[in-house]
Design an enzyme around this catalytic site. Structure first.
Site, PDB file in Angstrom:
ATOM      1  N   HIS A  37       0.846  -1.200   0.000  1.00  0.00           N
ATOM      2  CA  HIS A  37       0.000   0.000   0.000  1.00  0.00           C
ATOM      3  C   HIS A  37       0.879   1.248   0.000  1.00  0.00           C
ATOM      4  O   HIS A  37       1.973   1.258   0.560  1.00  0.00           O
ATOM      5  CB  HIS A  37      -0.924  -0.012   1.214  1.00  0.00           C
ATOM      6  CG  HIS A  37      -2.025   0.993   1.134  1.00  0.00           C
ATOM      7  ND1 HIS A  37      -1.836   2.317   1.460  1.00  0.00           N
ATOM      8  CD2 HIS A  37      -3.331   0.874   0.753  1.00  0.00           C
ATOM      9  CE1 HIS A  37      -2.974   2.971   1.283  1.00  0.00           C
ATOM     10  NE2 HIS A  37      -3.899   2.122   0.856  1.00  0.00           N
ATOM     11  N   GLU A  59      -4.076   1.497  -7.318  1.00  0.00           N
ATOM     12  CA  GLU A  59      -4.490   2.629  -6.501  1.00  0.00           C
ATOM     13  C   GLU A  59      -3.630   3.844  -6.831  1.00  0.00           C
ATOM     14  O   GLU A  59      -2.552   4.017  -6.253  1.00  0.00           O
ATOM     15  CB  GLU A  59      -4.347   2.300  -5.015  1.00  0.00           C
ATOM     16  CG  GLU A  59      -5.349   1.304  -4.487  1.00  0.00           C
ATOM     17  CD  GLU A  59      -5.452   1.387  -2.973  1.00  0.00           C
ATOM     18  OE1 GLU A  59      -6.570   1.574  -2.476  1.00  0.00           O
ATOM     19  OE2 GLU A  59      -4.420   1.290  -2.294  1.00  0.00           O
TER      20      GLU A  59
END
Length: 253
Positions: A100, A169
């Site tokens: 992430h 993302e």
């Protein structure tokens, strides 16, 4: 949306939110709303480590699965603050989020470390959700493809793509309220699929996903799910996302 041969994964990343008591209350409100969700998708929640056991108990008897927000590549050792894949398995976790943008940014996590986390996850029987994405500066410099291809190739070295989820993302869209246009998100997801070379790879989009754009996103041909941040913190909001309905066929082009 993807062909039915590609698994659809709708995941909510709570980040550093929710106490055990709040997680229990969330599950009580959320489960009735997804009890009749279509069976063509997996619904996943990623709570903080402290709430995993409580949430697992609260979700008992449902099809909602648990993800971890992190995993270490070693089975055990002097790694303060870390948690192993074996420990997560014991708690009933099925997925792990790796790569992430927040740990990449705040803890200077490298592609090599991310790869080690993903490999440890697969070795233990967990499914890694590998996050990749470009910054606003990289996007403005037309470096999107170069950056993401590097993250994909280095992050997936030695990884079995049949037991993997990749989440695109774009960093500039995370928590900003800015959403990548669905056509551009679909284009990048298609590139990732080609780079990995596995047609049945599940690829999510993440970045300001909300009830108002989920149907359009899931109508796209190369988007097989979403990784949701802020909108997953409210049970009503995430239930709407989990129960998405296909937008018109015209939007799928």
């Amino acid at each position: 949306m993807s062909t039915q041969s590609r698994p659809v994964v709708i995941a909510g990343n709570w980040k550093m939110h929710m106490t055990c008591a709040q997680a229990k209350q969330y599950a009580a409100a959320f489960l009735p709303q997804v009890a009749n969700a279509p069976k063509d998708r997996s619904i996943v929640l990623a709570p903080p480590f402290t709430a995993i056991s409580t949430l697992q108990e609260a979700l008992a008897g449902s099809d909602v699965q648990i993800a971890s927000q992190n995993v270490h590549w070693k089975d055990s050792g002097a790694f303060t603050g870390e948690i192993s894949a074996e420990m997560l398995l014991e708690l009933g976790v099925g997925y792990t989020i790796v790569g992430h943008s927040e740990p990449r940014k705040y803890f200077s996590e490298s592609d090599e470390q991310i790869n080690q986390r993903a490999r440890a996850s697969q070795a233990a029987g967990l499914i890694p959700i590998l996050c990749v994405g470009e910054s606003d500066e990289q996007r403005s410099s037309n470096e999107t493809e170069r950056v993401i291809r590097r993250q994909v190739e280095q992050g997936l070295e030695g990884i079995d793509p049949s037991k993997l989820v990749v989440a695109y993302e774009p960093i500039w869209a995370i928590g900003t309220g800015k959403t990548c246009e669905s056509e551009e998100a679909n284009r990048v997801c298609g590139l990732i699929r080609n780079w990995v070379g596995y047609p049945n790879l599940t690829i999510q989009y993440g970045g300001s996903v909300k009830p108002g754009n989920i149907d359009e996103l899931m109508a796209k041909s190369d988007i097989d799910g979403v990784l949701v941040g802020g909108a997953s913190l409210e049970p009503d909001s995430f239930a709407r996302i989990a129960n998405y309905q296909m937008a018109s066929a015209a939007a799928a082009a």
